[in-house]
Scaffold this motif. Sequence first.
Motif, mmCIF file in Angstrom:
data_model
loop_
_atom_site.group_PDB
_atom_site.id
_atom_site.type_symbol
_atom_site.label_atom_id
_atom_site.label_comp_id
_atom_site.label_asym_id
_atom_site.label_seq_id
_atom_site.Cartn_x
_atom_site.Cartn_y
_atom_site.Cartn_z
ATOM 1 N N MET A 139 25.881 43.325 79.868
ATOM 2 C CA MET A 139 25.828 43.838 81.254
ATOM 3 C C MET A 139 24.416 44.362 81.546
ATOM 4 O O MET A 139 23.844 45.089 80.741
ATOM 5 N N SER A 140 23.866 43.975 82.707
ATOM 6 C CA SER A 140 22.520 44.472 83.013
ATOM 7 C C SER A 140 22.616 45.936 83.478
ATOM 8 O O SER A 140 23.633 46.359 84.028
ATOM 9 N N THR A 141 21.525 46.669 83.263
ATOM 10 C CA THR A 141 21.546 48.102 83.600
ATOM 11 C C THR A 141 20.959 48.310 84.993
ATOM 12 O O THR A 141 19.911 47.778 85.317
ATOM 13 N N GLU A 142 21.667 49.093 85.797
ATOM 14 C CA GLU A 142 21.138 49.446 87.124
ATOM 15 C C GLU A 142 20.526 50.841 87.031
ATOM 16 O O GLU A 142 21.112 51.748 86.426
ATOM 17 N N ILE A 143 19.376 50.995 87.676
ATOM 18 C CA ILE A 143 18.673 52.285 87.605
ATOM 19 C C ILE A 143 19.106 53.200 88.757
ATOM 20 O O ILE A 143 19.128 52.794 89.919
ATOM 21 N N ILE A 144 19.453 54.410 88.386
ATOM 22 C CA ILE A 144 19.695 55.455 89.402
ATOM 23 C C ILE A 144 18.366 56.170 89.585
ATOM 24 O O ILE A 144 17.827 56.768 88.646
ATOM 25 N N ARG A 145 17.842 56.115 90.790
ATOM 26 C CA ARG A 145 16.542 56.748 91.036
ATOM 27 C C ARG A 145 16.692 58.269 91.067
ATOM 28 O O ARG A 145 17.628 58.774 91.690
ATOM 29 N N ILE A 146 15.753 58.919 90.430
ATOM 30 C CA ILE A 146 15.751 60.388 90.464
ATOM 31 C C ILE A 146 14.660 60.833 91.433
ATOM 32 O O ILE A 146 13.470 60.605 91.212
ATOM 33 N N PHE A 147 15.115 61.431 92.519
ATOM 34 C CA PHE A 147 14.238 61.911 93.596
ATOM 35 C C PHE A 147 14.151 63.423 93.397
ATOM 36 O O PHE A 147 15.137 64.130 93.576
ATOM 37 N N ASP A 148 12.989 63.873 92.980
ATOM 38 C CA ASP A 148 12.864 65.294 92.664
ATOM 39 C C ASP A 148 12.348 66.076 93.870
ATOM 40 O O ASP A 148 11.278 65.778 94.397
ATOM 41 N N THR A 149 13.113 67.076 94.275
ATOM 42 C CA THR A 149 12.696 67.879 95.430
ATOM 43 C C THR A 149 12.436 69.349 95.046
ATOM 44 O O THR A 149 12.502 70.254 95.874
ATOM 45 N N THR A 150 12.078 69.545 93.767
ATOM 46 C CA THR A 150 11.758 70.904 93.301
ATOM 47 C C THR A 150 10.616 71.503 94.136
ATOM 48 O O THR A 150 10.624 72.687 94.471
ATOM 49 N N LEU A 151 9.633 70.661 94.478
ATOM 50 C CA LEU A 151 8.464 71.166 95.203
ATOM 51 C C LEU A 151 8.728 71.325 96.701
ATOM 52 O O LEU A 151 7.892 71.840 97.420
ATOM 53 N N ARG A 152 9.876 70.874 97.184
ATOM 54 C CA ARG A 152 10.166 71.025 98.610
ATOM 55 C C ARG A 152 11.439 71.870 98.810
ATOM 56 O O ARG A 152 11.361 73.041 99.118
ATOM 57 N N ASP A 153 12.612 71.324 98.526
ATOM 58 C CA ASP A 153 13.848 72.097 98.743
ATOM 59 C C ASP A 153 13.903 73.265 97.757
ATOM 60 O O ASP A 153 14.360 74.363 98.094
ATOM 61 N N GLY A 154 13.426 73.018 96.525
ATOM 62 C CA GLY A 154 13.434 74.083 95.524
ATOM 63 C C GLY A 154 12.463 75.178 95.907
ATOM 64 O O GLY A 154 12.800 76.371 95.903
ATOM 65 N N GLU A 155 11.287 74.779 96.281
ATOM 66 C CA GLU A 155 10.207 75.742 96.538
ATOM 67 C C GLU A 155 10.482 76.599 97.757
ATOM 68 O O GLU A 155 9.978 77.713 97.866
ATOM 69 N N GLN A 156 11.308 76.083 98.696
ATOM 70 C CA GLN A 156 11.522 76.873 99.907
ATOM 71 C C GLN A 156 12.602 77.955 99.711
ATOM 72 O O GLN A 156 12.883 78.716 100.617
ATOM 73 N N SER A 157 13.175 78.033 98.516
ATOM 74 C CA SER A 157 14.190 79.069 98.299
ATOM 75 C C SER A 157 13.525 80.388 97.866
ATOM 76 O O SER A 157 12.429 80.383 97.295
ATOM 77 N N PRO A 158 14.175 81.519 98.148
ATOM 78 C CA PRO A 158 13.542 82.823 97.913
ATOM 79 C C PRO A 158 13.102 83.011 96.461
ATOM 80 O O PRO A 158 13.848 82.688 95.537
ATOM 81 N N GLY A 159 11.871 83.511 96.306
ATOM 82 C CA GLY A 159 11.371 83.814 94.964
ATOM 83 C C GLY A 159 10.862 82.603 94.203
ATOM 84 O O GLY A 159 10.421 82.722 93.076
ATOM 85 N N CYS A 160 10.915 81.409 94.801
ATOM 86 C CA CYS A 160 10.523 80.200 94.052
ATOM 87 C C CYS A 160 9.231 79.591 94.592
ATOM 88 O O CYS A 160 8.917 78.431 94.295
ATOM 89 N N SER A 161 8.497 80.331 95.414
ATOM 90 C CA SER A 161 7.308 79.731 96.009
ATOM 91 C C SER A 161 6.219 79.529 94.945
ATOM 92 O O SER A 161 6.157 80.259 93.956
ATOM 93 N N MET A 162 5.417 78.501 95.173
ATOM 94 C CA MET A 162 4.345 78.172 94.223
ATOM 95 C C MET A 162 3.052 77.973 94.993
ATOM 96 O O MET A 162 3.083 77.495 96.128
#
Length: 515
Positions: A1-24
């Motif tokens: 069976m061929s493998t299908e890739i699940i893309r990992i879209f990282d939003t640590t720098l956007r959705d993560g960063e906008q949460s309180p105490g997580c600014s960078m």
Amino acid sequence: MSTEIIRIFDTTLRDGEQSPGCSMNLSEKLALARQLERLGVDVIEAGFPIASEGDFESVRAVAEEVRGTIVCGLARTGREDIERAARALERAAKPRIHTFIATSDIHLQHKLRMSRERVLEEVGRAVRQARSFVDDVEFSAEDATRSDWEYLVEVCNVAIGAGASTLNLPDTVGYTSPEEYAALIRHLRECVRGAENVVFSVHCHNDLGLAVANSLAAVRAGARQIECTVNGIGERAGNTAMEECVMAMKTRPDVFAGLDTRIRTSEIYPSSRLLSSIIGVPVQPNKAVVGDNAFAHEAGIHQDGVLKAAITYEIMTPQSIGRPSNELVLGKHSGRHAFRERLQELGFALEGEEFQRAFQRFKDLADKKKAIYNEDLEAIVADSVIASDDRFVLGDVCIVSGSFGIPNATVELAVDGVPRKATEFGVGPVDALFKVIASLTETKSELLRYQVNAITGGMDAQGEVSVTVSEGGRKVIGHGAHTDVLVASAKAYVHALNKLEWHKRRHAIAEPKGI
Ligand code: KIV
Ligand code: ZN
């Protein structure tokens, strides 16, 4: 069976960063973006360029630096938002514009005050405009899980017709359940025109603790991109935790048959630690995959089983996520080469000035402390990558305190490169120290929380201090480590003040609303 890739879209720098105490700040974001690239994420959402100058600059800098991974900027459907995102991504090797608008009647009536028809027009216009700048356009139907399913089909048809190649269905308020979300994805894949040519993406918030379960259920129903953050940081209860999704798929290939991600799992732990040390927010000890206790077997019966055969109680190994054993790693005779190698094993690739600064700090620490542990090295790295664009640079500190006499602190500190020095008295040493730093930096923040931890065991352990301070309604966390907890306190306070300064410099062009 061929493998299908699940893309990992990282939003640590956007959705993560906008949460309180997580600014960078900028250099912190760049350090994390480099680590995300090493981790092997498919997309880095670097920020929301219209939100502020700082966000714009961060997206631009990440786009210039990261060449092998898609770099994405968020935009509402307004013309100006999309132009700004396009400009921030101008120099990206692989740019993506991510545009969004809410589609639930709740948001249409109460927030946007737009009709469904008007929103459809916005979707088409925004995606076309984004496509005039880049080939890779993602559209998100905000609050999709509380939207009418037939209306969502129309929205997706319009987005695809206008040229979107990724359709994201956010569970913005963390409301859905695994079965319901999977059914929604199946419905859209069946009913949307051209569904077979686009990637369906999921973006979950963790308000009911279901973000990972919902994301994985959607993947089994045909979604091929997961939007997530390192350590699950994000708005309110957070976003889908990257490490949990990835390790669930790895550990249960029978359940996720034929599916895999491109994540280098041995970079998971270094990514988690780097983020935690940058934002100064510790990972809860029992956090799945990356928490301190995730591999600790305390009960006698478990320990006995693990000693006989790890498989009895261990479904994955600490090594598979790049978790090094907590053994003595370096000492005062270790040289540059050993130091660099150890950092690399921990996932940190420091170069140039940052490396020099880190090495000097290591040498200073090794003079005071016999055994240097991985946690010590992480604290050194956090200190070294943070300093580059700081307005305040702490110099020497001398504190006098005890059971007689009045506690006082003398501090040398450079403001915009100009050295200053002063002494203040206080009710205790921390009070004196923070008073003198506040006066040297001419800042008026309020100290909300002060916490000291020992980074490792032993009498000579470094103390790690976290402080939460606020000014003008903005709350930030600063941290610092040193063998002297008072010096660590000074470092933590100055770190927090630098973060506040960074925010002051981020002149808002338009405050993003409603995400
Ligand atoms: O939660 C949400 O809906 C979002 C979108 C902007 C994707 O973060
Ligand atoms: Zn979100």
